[in-house]
Design a protein around this motif. Sequence first.
Motif, short mmCIF file in Angstrom:
data_model
loop_
_atom_site.label_atom_id
_atom_site.label_comp_id
_atom_site.label_asym_id
_atom_site.label_seq_id
_atom_site.Cartn_x
_atom_site.Cartn_y
_atom_site.Cartn_z
N TRP A 237 -5.03 0.35 -3.43
CA TRP A 237 -5.11 1.81 -3.33
C TRP A 237 -6.40 2.23 -2.64
O TRP A 237 -6.40 3.11 -1.77
N ILE B 14 2.52 2.06 -3.39
CA ILE B 14 1.68 2.55 -4.50
C ILE B 14 0.78 3.73 -4.13
O ILE B 14 0.15 4.30 -5.01
N HIS B 15 0.74 4.10 -2.84
CA HIS B 15 -0.31 5.04 -2.41
C HIS B 15 -0.25 6.39 -3.11
O HIS B 15 -1.28 7.06 -3.22
N ARG C 21 -5.66 -1.50 -7.79
CA ARG C 21 -6.81 -0.66 -7.49
C ARG C 21 -7.37 -0.98 -6.10
O ARG C 21 -7.66 -0.08 -5.32
N ALA D 9 -6.31 7.26 -10.70
CA ALA D 9 -6.03 5.84 -10.45
C ALA D 9 -6.57 4.98 -11.58
O ALA D 9 -5.90 4.07 -12.08
N GLU E 253 -8.17 12.05 -7.53
CA GLU E 253 -7.25 10.91 -7.44
C GLU E 253 -7.90 9.62 -7.92
O GLU E 253 -7.23 8.76 -8.49
N GLU F 225 -6.88 4.29 0.89
CA GLU F 225 -7.64 5.53 0.94
C GLU F 225 -8.78 5.46 1.95
O GLU F 225 -9.09 6.45 2.61
N MET G 94 0.82 -1.22 0.00
CA MET G 94 0.00 0.00 0.00
C MET G 94 0.84 1.26 0.00
O MET G 94 0.57 2.19 -0.76
#
Lengths: 200, 200
Positions: free
Chosen positions: B120, B71-72, B117, B101, B97, B124, B68
């Motif tokens: 991410w 790639i965040h 995905r 993405a 964002e 989030e 995480m």
Amino acid sequence: MTADRLARQIRFIVEIDKLKGVFRRTYLMDRSRHENSAEHSWHLAMMALLLGEYAAERDIDVFRVIKMVLIHDLVEIETGDTFFYDQAGQADRPERERLAAERLFVLLPADQESEFRKLWEEFESRSTSEARFAAALDRLQPLLHNYHTQGAAWREHGVTAEQVISRNRHIAEGAPQLWDYAERFIRDAVEKGYLTKLNT
Amino acid sequence: MTADRLARQIRFIVEIDKLKGVFRRTYLMDRSRHENSAEHSWHLAMMALLLGEYAAERDIDVFRVIKMVLIHDLVEIETGDTFFYDQAGQADRPERERLAAERLFVLLPADQESEFRKLWEEFESRSTSEARFAAALDRLQPLLHNYHTQGAAWREHGVTAEQVISRNRHIAEGAPQLWDYAERFIRDAVEKGYLTKLNT
């Protein structure tokens, strides 16, 4: 005890911020500047996450690969980056880096010091399939950067196609398909004039 | 099929080089320049490796935390970094964002697009203990940088201690001991004048 442990860990985290100031010969793909070793390590970790399926041996432990690539360049905080095609620099690199590893990892609590030292030695010795795969990524990444900058660092340092092939072919030990792929774009780089032709 | 798959993965790896050119408000600890989002992500991954024992819940999956944090920030390749204390920018950040993405992850083969995905979105939404821990590290790291640069970015942007506490206190949800630690050095930063005093 816990307060001291956390203080040591945080001190290490503060210390390694310096890796962001260690610059490599490689240029970013937009050629705006040289790459530093911290962002290089991030890029390798991303590659490990995406390319694990190409490792020479099935079912490698990708998490261990990622740990290795995250820490593999920490010793450069003390030694600086040694250019991959610098023969003299490469000759005493292992000893310089071993001493740097000792001095750096001792900042950590003993269990983590031991873990980091073992991971770093595993990477350096390429003694496991994970380490060979990690080393393959560490070679492939600057090849990609050179290719996408029309050979900027190769040309700046007069690196030849022969050197590129002989110094990188052990990518094949860690990831044979990635070496096939790399060989193809090294040939293409020669054709496009990004890299000096092999002696014929 | 495999050749196309690898070509997509490599194209993604080339694309994300751009994260090294996305600059944050945070200064490196030696104050030499602003930090970029790629090296920031590396630093968070190192913190996850070292500080996993402080996660609010026992036995979290540190590997998933590391995925995480790696790639965040990729979406910032399109959106740029949104300053953490910029209220207007933060208001529409999620939507900007989310679109970024979608456009970025679609470059990947479908299985990896879906994995990235999900990771991410998990980060989030802070919907798991791993995501809450990852978010805690993402908050703690710039606090350390501000503290070790005598509050350089805080002072530049007129950030107050109240803002720092209210915007960062959910570190406690992911890692209560790390929030105790952070609160102590926020107080110290106020005493030393790195951070504007709370209204009294």
